[in-house]
Design a protein around this motif. Structure first.
Motif, short mmCIF file in Angstrom:
data_model
loop_
_atom_site.label_atom_id
_atom_site.label_comp_id
_atom_site.label_asym_id
_atom_site.label_seq_id
_atom_site.Cartn_x
_atom_site.Cartn_y
_atom_site.Cartn_z
N GLU B 8 0.83 -1.20 0.00
CA GLU B 8 0.00 0.00 0.00
C GLU B 8 0.87 1.26 0.00
O GLU B 8 0.58 2.22 -0.71
CB GLU B 8 -0.91 -0.03 1.22
CG GLU B 8 -2.04 0.96 1.16
CD GLU B 8 -2.95 0.84 2.35
OE1 GLU B 8 -3.02 -0.26 2.92
OE2 GLU B 8 -3.57 1.84 2.71
N VAL B 11 2.17 1.67 -3.55
CA VAL B 11 1.13 2.18 -4.44
C VAL B 11 0.89 3.66 -4.20
O VAL B 11 0.83 4.47 -5.14
CB VAL B 11 -0.18 1.38 -4.25
CG1 VAL B 11 -1.32 2.04 -5.00
CG2 VAL B 11 -0.01 -0.04 -4.74
N ILE B 54 0.41 4.40 -13.77
CA ILE B 54 0.24 3.04 -14.28
C ILE B 54 0.98 2.05 -13.40
O ILE B 54 0.46 0.96 -13.09
CB ILE B 54 0.76 2.96 -15.74
CG1 ILE B 54 -0.08 3.82 -16.66
CG2 ILE B 54 0.76 1.54 -16.23
CD1 ILE B 54 -1.42 3.30 -16.96
N SER B 57 -1.04 1.50 -10.39
CA SER B 57 -2.23 0.68 -10.68
C SER B 57 -1.87 -0.78 -10.87
O SER B 57 -2.59 -1.68 -10.39
CB SER B 57 -2.92 1.23 -11.94
OG SER B 57 -3.94 0.39 -12.34
N TYR B 60 -1.26 -2.25 -7.53
CA TYR B 60 -2.49 -2.38 -6.76
C TYR B 60 -3.31 -3.58 -7.23
O TYR B 60 -3.73 -4.42 -6.42
CB TYR B 60 -3.31 -1.10 -6.91
CG TYR B 60 -4.59 -1.08 -6.13
CD1 TYR B 60 -4.58 -0.83 -4.76
CD2 TYR B 60 -5.81 -1.30 -6.74
CE1 TYR B 60 -5.74 -0.82 -4.04
CE2 TYR B 60 -6.98 -1.28 -6.03
CZ TYR B 60 -6.94 -1.04 -4.67
OH TYR B 60 -8.09 -1.03 -3.96
N PHE B 61 -3.51 -3.70 -8.58
CA PHE B 61 -4.37 -4.77 -9.08
C PHE B 61 -3.66 -6.12 -9.10
O PHE B 61 -4.31 -7.15 -9.15
CB PHE B 61 -4.89 -4.43 -10.48
CG PHE B 61 -5.99 -3.41 -10.45
CD1 PHE B 61 -7.22 -3.72 -9.89
CD2 PHE B 61 -5.80 -2.15 -10.96
CE1 PHE B 61 -8.24 -2.79 -9.84
CE2 PHE B 61 -6.80 -1.21 -10.90
CZ PHE B 61 -8.02 -1.54 -10.34
N ARG B 64 -4.34 -7.95 -5.66
CA ARG B 64 -5.72 -8.19 -5.23
C ARG B 64 -6.02 -9.67 -5.07
O ARG B 64 -7.04 -10.05 -4.56
CB ARG B 64 -6.72 -7.62 -6.25
CG ARG B 64 -6.76 -6.13 -6.37
CD ARG B 64 -7.39 -5.48 -5.18
NE ARG B 64 -6.37 -5.04 -4.27
CZ ARG B 64 -6.61 -4.47 -3.10
NH1 ARG B 64 -7.84 -4.28 -2.71
NH2 ARG B 64 -5.63 -4.11 -2.33
N HIS B 71 -2.00 -5.56 -18.02
CA HIS B 71 -2.53 -4.95 -19.23
C HIS B 71 -2.54 -3.43 -19.15
O HIS B 71 -2.66 -2.78 -20.17
CB HIS B 71 -3.92 -5.49 -19.52
CG HIS B 71 -4.89 -5.30 -18.41
ND1 HIS B 71 -4.83 -6.03 -17.25
CD2 HIS B 71 -5.92 -4.45 -18.27
CE1 HIS B 71 -5.81 -5.63 -16.46
NE2 HIS B 71 -6.48 -4.69 -17.04
N GLU B 72 -2.37 -2.85 -17.94
CA GLU B 72 -2.27 -1.39 -17.87
C GLU B 72 -1.02 -0.88 -18.58
O GLU B 72 -0.99 0.26 -19.04
CB GLU B 72 -2.22 -0.93 -16.41
CG GLU B 72 -3.55 -0.96 -15.70
CD GLU B 72 -3.70 -2.22 -14.89
OE1 GLU B 72 -2.99 -3.19 -15.19
OE2 GLU B 72 -4.52 -2.21 -13.96
#
Lengths: 89, 118
Positions: B8, B11, B54, B57, B60-61, B64, B71-72
């Motif tokens: 966290e 990010v 990016i 992100s 972060y993803f 999860r 893909h970002e």
């Protein structure tokens, strides 16, 4: 940590977008306005990615990718129009 | 958990760096005195800004629990390809329009050849 940082980043991105809009409105010449619109779409991509993290959903990724492609085509089309007076000769 | 808070923190760091870079680029766009200087600020800094967003992100993803989410990076790849092209087109359009230039702007040989006003 993220609960503090994401609203802060949203505020910073809003300031950036407002500065771009100011340049679009004021810009003394046409290339200035095109450059400001170009920066506007790049910043809105960053804002959409930030929204994706904020709402914890991957939906915004596709919108960001579409804006990336369409914005580039628009910038090149207007710059080409300024250069040649025509887009597709 | 220790690892979660570390992710966290990373990010948050990347999101903050990205937004600060975007603000710096837009500030340069709004404040620099002539077009060729203004072209310099946003085309570099906003690309770095989107890059930071990016990376945040992706981190972060990817954590999860749904596996790696790369893909970002497509957006970054696309912007890295298109940003120099559009900046080049804009510079050519500005040369064509013979925009006015500050005295201190360097590298004006091409401008003089094309008869730009100083």
């Amino acid at each position: 940590m993220l609960a503090v940082v994401i609203p802060l980043a949203l505020g910073l991105m809003s300031v950036a977008l407002l500065l771009n809009v100011w340049r679009v409105v004021r810009g003394p010449d046409l290339p200035d306005r095109i450059l400001a619109l170009d920066t506007l779409y790049v910043n809105s991509i960053a804002l959409l990615v930030l929204f994706g993290v904020y709402f914890d959903t991957p939906i915004y990724f596709e919108a960001a990718l579409l804006i990336a492609m369409m914005g580039f085509v628009g910038t090149v089309a207007i710059a080409k129009y300024l250069l040649r007076g025509d887009i597709i000769e | 958990m220790m690892l979660d808070s570390l992710i966290e923190l990373l990010v948050a760091f990347f999101l903050l760096v990205g937004s600060i870079f975007a603000v710096i680029g837009s500030l340069g766009l709004a404040r620099l005195p002539d077009f060729y200087m203004r072209l310099h600020a946003p085309t570099k800094a906003t690309t770095l800004g989107v890059g930071g967003m990016i990376i945040g992100s992706v981190l972060y993803f990817s954590t999860r629990g749904d596996g790696l989410s790369l893909h970002e990076l497509l957006i970054t790849l696309f912007l890295f390809i298109t940003a120099p092209v559009s900046a080049h087109m804009l510079a050519k359009a500005a040369l064509h329009q013979r925009l006015s230039v500050r005295e201190k702007t360097g590298g004006t040989e091409l401008l003089d050849k094309r008869g730009a006003k100083r």
